[in-house]
Design a protein around this motif. Structure first.
Motif, PDB file in Angstrom:
ATOM      1  N   ILE A 350       0.865  -1.194   0.000  1.00 37.04           N
ATOM      2  CA  ILE A 350       0.000   0.000   0.000  1.00 37.04           C
ATOM      3  C   ILE A 350       0.890   1.227   0.000  1.00 37.04           C
ATOM      4  CG2 ILE A 350      -1.694   1.342   1.304  1.00 37.04           C
ATOM      5  CD1 ILE A 350      -1.604  -2.390   1.742  1.00 37.04           C
ATOM      6  N   LEU A 351       0.636   2.114  -0.968  1.00 38.72           N
ATOM      7  CA  LEU A 351       1.453   3.316  -1.139  1.00 38.72           C
ATOM      8  C   LEU A 351       0.569   4.553  -1.066  1.00 38.72           C
ATOM      9  CD1 LEU A 351       4.222   4.630  -1.976  1.00 38.72           C
ATOM     10  CD2 LEU A 351       3.450   4.393  -4.335  1.00 38.72           C
ATOM     11  N   TRP A 352       1.009   5.539  -0.302  1.00 36.39           N
ATOM     12  CA  TRP A 352       0.328   6.844  -0.219  1.00 36.39           C
ATOM     13  C   TRP A 352       1.409   7.908  -0.193  1.00 36.39           C
ATOM     14  CZ3 TRP A 352      -3.846   9.478  -1.074  1.00 36.39           C
ATOM     15  CH2 TRP A 352      -4.046  10.720  -0.449  1.00 36.39           C
ATOM     16  N   GLN A 353       1.530   8.668  -1.286  1.00 31.64           N
ATOM     17  CA  GLN A 353       2.635   9.618  -1.394  1.00 31.64           C
ATOM     18  C   GLN A 353       2.245  10.782  -2.297  1.00 31.64           C
ATOM     19  OE1 GLN A 353       5.958   7.682  -3.249  1.00 31.64           O
ATOM     20  NE2 GLN A 353       4.998   7.610  -5.277  1.00 31.64           N
ATOM     21  N   HIS A 354       3.111  11.798  -2.269  1.00 32.09           N
ATOM     22  CA  HIS A 354       2.923  13.005  -3.058  1.00 32.09           C
ATOM     23  C   HIS A 354       4.110  13.151  -4.001  1.00 32.09           C
ATOM     24  CE1 HIS A 354       3.048  17.340  -3.972  1.00 32.09           C
ATOM     25  NE2 HIS A 354       1.741  17.310  -3.798  1.00 32.09           N
ATOM     26  N   ASP A 355       3.828  13.506  -5.277  1.00 29.06           N
ATOM     27  CA  ASP A 355       4.904  13.753  -6.235  1.00 29.06           C
ATOM     28  C   ASP A 355       4.571  15.005  -7.028  1.00 29.06           C
ATOM     29  OD1 ASP A 355       3.023  12.978  -8.178  1.00 29.06           O
ATOM     30  OD2 ASP A 355       3.677  10.895  -8.092  1.00 29.06           O
ATOM     31  N   ILE A 356       5.385  15.289  -8.054  1.00 25.59           N
ATOM     32  CA  ILE A 356       5.216  16.539  -8.805  1.00 25.59           C
ATOM     33  C   ILE A 356       3.917  16.556  -9.600  1.00 25.59           C
ATOM     34  CG2 ILE A 356       7.692  16.963  -8.962  1.00 25.59           C
ATOM     35  CD1 ILE A 356       7.636  15.811 -11.768  1.00 25.59           C
ATOM     36  N   ASP A 357       3.353  15.380  -9.887  1.00 28.46           N
ATOM     37  CA  ASP A 357       2.126  15.312 -10.679  1.00 28.46           C
ATOM     38  C   ASP A 357       0.865  15.296  -9.835  1.00 28.46           C
ATOM     39  OD1 ASP A 357       3.572  15.211 -13.072  1.00 28.46           O
ATOM     40  OD2 ASP A 357       3.859  13.053 -12.875  1.00 28.46           O
ATOM     41  N   GLY A 358       0.989  15.187  -8.527  1.00 31.78           N
ATOM     42  CA  GLY A 358      -0.195  15.154  -7.671  1.00 31.78           C
ATOM     43  C   GLY A 358      -0.028  14.167  -6.537  1.00 31.78           C
ATOM     44  N   VAL A 359      -1.117  13.506  -6.185  1.00 29.34           N
ATOM     45  CA  VAL A 359      -1.147  12.564  -5.066  1.00 29.34           C
ATOM     46  C   VAL A 359      -1.470  11.179  -5.613  1.00 29.34           C
ATOM     47  CG1 VAL A 359      -2.204  12.009  -2.843  1.00 29.34           C
ATOM     48  CG2 VAL A 359      -1.910  14.399  -3.528  1.00 29.34           C
ATOM     49  N   GLU A 360      -0.782  10.172  -5.088  1.00 28.11           N
ATOM     50  CA  GLU A 360      -0.990   8.806  -5.569  1.00 28.11           C
ATOM     51  C   GLU A 360      -1.273   7.864  -4.407  1.00 28.11           C
ATOM     52  OE1 GLU A 360       1.776   5.211  -7.275  1.00 28.11           O
ATOM     53  OE2 GLU A 360       1.929   7.167  -8.298  1.00 28.11           O
ATOM     54  N   PHE A 361      -2.323   7.086  -4.587  1.00 31.98           N
ATOM     55  CA  PHE A 361      -2.611   5.962  -3.701  1.00 31.98           C
ATOM     56  C   PHE A 361      -2.628   4.711  -4.566  1.00 31.98           C
ATOM     57  CE2 PHE A 361      -5.793   2.898  -2.193  1.00 31.98           C
ATOM     58  CZ  PHE A 361      -5.239   2.560  -0.970  1.00 31.98           C
ATOM     59  N   SER A 362      -1.901   3.679  -4.165  1.00 30.69           N
ATOM     60  CA  SER A 362      -1.851   2.469  -4.978  1.00 30.69           C
ATOM     61  C   SER A 362      -1.842   1.237  -4.083  1.00 30.69           C
ATOM     62  CB  SER A 362      -0.616   2.469  -5.881  1.00 30.69           C
ATOM     63  OG  SER A 362       0.573   2.395  -5.122  1.00 30.69           O
ATOM     64  N   VAL A 363      -2.429   0.176  -4.614  1.00 28.59           N
ATOM     65  CA  VAL A 363      -2.431  -1.137  -3.984  1.00 28.59           C
ATOM     66  C   VAL A 363      -1.846  -2.117  -4.990  1.00 28.59           C
ATOM     67  CG1 VAL A 363      -3.818  -2.962  -2.940  1.00 28.59           C
ATOM     68  CG2 VAL A 363      -4.459  -0.566  -2.593  1.00 28.59           C
ATOM     69  N   THR A 364      -0.741  -2.748  -4.620  1.00 29.68           N
ATOM     70  CA  THR A 364      -0.035  -3.657  -5.516  1.00 29.68           C
ATOM     71  C   THR A 364       0.066  -5.031  -4.867  1.00 29.68           C
ATOM     72  OG1 THR A 364       1.283  -1.763  -6.265  1.00 29.68           O
ATOM     73  CG2 THR A 364       2.052  -3.958  -6.903  1.00 29.68           C
ATOM     74  N   ASP A 365      -0.154  -6.062  -5.657  1.00 28.40           N
ATOM     75  CA  ASP A 365       0.007  -7.432  -5.154  1.00 28.40           C
ATOM     76  C   ASP A 365       0.807  -8.245  -6.158  1.00 28.40           C
ATOM     77  OD1 ASP A 365      -1.812  -9.146  -6.975  1.00 28.40           O
ATOM     78  OD2 ASP A 365      -3.163  -7.535  -6.355  1.00 28.40           O
ATOM     79  N   ASP A 366       1.382  -9.331  -5.689  1.00 28.31           N
ATOM     80  CA  ASP A 366       2.110 -10.239  -6.580  1.00 28.31           C
ATOM     81  C   ASP A 366       1.335 -11.539  -6.760  1.00 28.31           C
ATOM     82  OD1 ASP A 366       2.400 -11.270  -4.065  1.00 28.31           O
ATOM     83  OD2 ASP A 366       4.585 -11.312  -4.061  1.00 28.31           O
ATOM     84  N   GLY A 367       0.023 -11.406  -6.865  1.00 27.56           N
ATOM     85  CA  GLY A 367      -0.857 -12.560  -7.033  1.00 27.56           C
ATOM     86  C   GLY A 367      -0.873 -13.072  -8.457  1.00 27.56           C
ATOM     87  N   PRO A 368      -1.919 -13.815  -8.813  1.00 23.06           N
ATOM     88  CA  PRO A 368      -1.968 -14.440 -10.147  1.00 23.06           C
ATOM     89  C   PRO A 368      -2.147 -13.461 -11.297  1.00 23.06           C
ATOM     90  CG  PRO A 368      -4.029 -14.805  -8.961  1.00 23.06           C
ATOM     91  CD  PRO A 368      -3.077 -14.191  -7.974  1.00 23.06           C
ATOM     92  N   GLY A 369      -2.598 -12.243 -11.027  1.00 25.73           N
ATOM     93  CA  GLY A 369      -2.791 -11.271 -12.092  1.00 25.73           C
ATOM     94  C   GLY A 369      -4.147 -11.405 -12.773  1.00 25.73           C
ATOM     95  N   ILE A 370      -4.430 -10.461 -13.672  1.00 24.10           N
ATOM     96  CA  ILE A 370      -5.713 -10.400 -14.376  1.00 24.10           C
ATOM     97  C   ILE A 370      -5.438 -10.408 -15.875  1.00 24.10           C
ATOM     98  CG2 ILE A 370      -7.848  -9.074 -14.700  1.00 24.10           C
ATOM     99  CD1 ILE A 370      -7.233  -7.721 -11.998  1.00 24.10           C
ATOM    100  N   PRO A 371      -6.116 -11.253 -16.665  1.00 22.91           N
ATOM    101  CA  PRO A 371      -5.920 -11.225 -18.126  1.00 22.91           C
ATOM    102  C   PRO A 371      -6.215  -9.845 -18.697  1.00 22.91           C
ATOM    103  CG  PRO A 371      -7.133 -13.194 -17.467  1.00 22.91           C
ATOM    104  CD  PRO A 371      -7.026 -12.322 -16.240  1.00 22.91           C
ATOM    105  N   SER A 372      -5.436  -9.445 -19.688  1.00 19.12           N
ATOM    106  CA  SER A 372      -5.533  -8.081 -20.233  1.00 19.12           C
ATOM    107  C   SER A 372      -6.898  -7.788 -20.837  1.00 19.12           C
ATOM    108  CB  SER A 372      -4.439  -7.870 -21.290  1.00 19.12           C
ATOM    109  OG  SER A 372      -4.572  -8.836 -22.327  1.00 19.12           O
ATOM    110  N   GLU A 373      -7.599  -8.807 -21.369  1.00 20.11           N
ATOM    111  CA  GLU A 373      -8.894  -8.536 -21.991  1.00 20.11           C
ATOM    112  C   GLU A 373      -9.955  -8.129 -20.986  1.00 20.11           C
ATOM    113  OE1 GLU A 373      -8.565 -13.088 -21.526  1.00 20.11           O
ATOM    114  OE2 GLU A 373      -7.278 -11.402 -22.106  1.00 20.11           O
ATOM    115  N   HIS A 374      -9.717  -8.389 -19.694  1.00 21.34           N
ATOM    116  CA  HIS A 374     -10.699  -8.032 -18.667  1.00 21.34           C
ATOM    117  C   HIS A 374     -10.477  -6.620 -18.108  1.00 21.34           C
ATOM    118  CE1 HIS A 374     -12.446 -12.049 -18.475  1.00 21.34           C
ATOM    119  NE2 HIS A 374     -11.233 -12.549 -18.404  1.00 21.34           N
TER     120      HIS A 374
END
Length: 458
Positions: A350-374
């Motif tokens: 879980i990431l919550w930070q500020h950069d030159i483009d604005g504010v970013e919140f992100s949730v990243t996992d190393d799970g099985p992933g999602i097919p691109s067509e979905h």
């Protein structure tokens, strides 16, 4: 040698012959005993005057924009005339093509049912098609060089144009015809992108259909919530009763689980209906996002029961202007989804930070992933990548739709990236003007979020 091989070489030889011929004639005449003082002026004057005359004639033809046509002079000046004639012919063909293209463009623009308006850098009307008269009350050329804000007087139009953020359309009901609903899209246009192309589309039918759908969902959800609450209460009472037969407990438990799932769907539908009521939160406050995330993480760890590994990178001084319940709902949906839809042992960052483009919140996992067509359809209501697995995990199929609506109401954007076998990342971007920095951390209690704007600096 190369000079005399082509047409230019032949022209040079002709010019040389035109010069040598009178000299030869003059020498012959002098040899016959004629006085040179009379011979040479008459012999040399014509070829010497030929070049200034051809130059003056060419300058006059160009100045008067005459078309150069055969016969052309002999020699090098003939090549000059011929070359300019070819350029004139190319220019005429190019102009004819441009006229045909311009005519076709105007015919196509006039045939469109959508309103098209071109604005200059001062937001004044430069051109409009006939549909703009009906939809936007812009008549061209009568309204030429009139500011758009004088014709469409809705107060939200000027900030929308000046903001320069044209990712989303602006929906308005024009004053000249309140019975229609217009969707305005603006894009940079012309040289150096200083002009603006405004496209107005009549979305009245779609707008009314959405209103009917929204009202139906809200009313149906309200009507269903009461009987489901009663059913859930009786099921809970039967399960808690000591005299309930053992063979009845399993079906009662399944009924209670399904009732809870239906209640969750109804609550999410009601949340979506409330979010669709307006484009902006009614009340905006300073939201202590770090504290909200810590509370959500505690709930996520309880939901995970130690099966996932959480990693956080949270800027404790970064706050956000918005609606606290809505942001909490969006962030919790993303974090809980990562817990529900990834296997045991998955790392969730879980990431919550500020950069030159604005504010970013992100949730990243190393799970099985999602097919691109979905990926393009993930934010649709009730859309599931794996329906059976989603039902088993208790998902309603509405979480990402709620996230998208919350971000739209906070001028944010949702971006989803995923790779099979490598995991997924859900990124929420907020504009920099919504970011607030805490001045005095000690003055803010973690369990009581009442931060006033006066104690913050942008």
């Amino acid at each position: 040698m190369d000079l005399i091989r082509g047409d230019l070489g032949q022209a040079a030889l002709i010019d040389l012959a035109l010069l040598l011929a009178p000299i030869t004639l003059g020498l012959t005449t002098v040899a016959l005993g004629v006085d040179p003082a009379w011979v040479w002026p008459w012999v040399l004057l014509p070829p010497l005057l030929r070049y200034p005359w051809l130059l003056i004639r060419l300058a006059l033809l160009i100045q008067r924009r005459h078309r150069l046509a055969p016969p052309f002079p002999l020699g090098l000046w003939g090549e000059v005339y011929r070359g300019i004639a070819r350029y004139q012919q190319r220019g005429r063909k190019s102009r004819r093509r441009q006229i045909r293209f311009s005519r076709r463009f105007r015919e196509a623009a006039n045939a469109l049912p959508d309103a098209l308006v071109i604005l200059d850098k001062h937001h004044r009307v430069e051109w409009a098609n006939p549909a703009a008269s009906k939809l936007m009350n812009i008549r061209w050329p009568e309204d030429d060089h009139r500011p758009l804000t004088e014709i469409l007087k809705q107060p939200e139009i000027l900030p929308f144009i000046e903001a320069g953020e044209y990712m989303r359309p602006l929906d308005i009901a024009p004053e000249h015809n309140r019975a229609i609903m217009l969707s305005l899209r603006i894009t940079p246009f012309g040289e150096r992108k200083k002009q603006r192309l405004v496209v107005g589309r009549d979305i009245t039918k779609i707008y009314h259909l959405n209103m009917i759908r929204r009202d139906f969902v809200a009313n149906a959800s309200h009507e269903l919530r009461t009987p489901l609450t009663v059913i859930a209460g009786f099921l809970e009472t039967l399960l808690d009763a000591s005299d309930t037969p053992l063979q009845h407990r399993r079906p009662l438990t399944l009924m209670r689980n399904q009732t809870d799932r239906m209640c969750s769907i109804i609550e999410d539908l009601l949340t979506l209906s409330r979010l669709e009521m307006s484009e902006r939160p009614e009340e905006q406050e300073t939201v202590d996002v770090p504290d909200e995330l810590h509370l959500i993480l505690q709930e996520a760890q309880t939901l995970s029961q130690g099966r996932h590994i959480f990693e956080t990178r949270i800027d404790e001084d970064l706050l956000l202007l918005g609606s606290s319940p809505e942001l909490r709902s969006a962030f919790s949906n993303l974090i809980f989804n990562a817990v529900k839809h990834t296997p045991e042992g998955t790392h969730i960052r879980i990431l919550w930070q500020h950069d030159i483009d604005g504010v970013e919140f992100s949730v990243t996992d190393d799970g099985p992933g999602i097919p691109s067509e979905h990926l393009p359809r993930l934010t649709e209501r009730f859309y599931r990548v794996d329906r059976a697995r989603s039902r088993e995990s208790g998902g309603t199929g509405l979480g990402l739709a709620i996230v998208k609506h919350v971000l739209n109401r906070h001028d944010g954007r949702l971006r989803i990236t995923s790779e099979l076998g490598r995991g997924s990342r859900f990124i929420c971007r907020f504009p920099a003007n919504r970011a607030l920095i805490r001045d005095d951390r000690e003055s803010v209690r973690v369990d009581e979020i009442r931060i006033h704007a006066s104690s913050l600096r942008p």
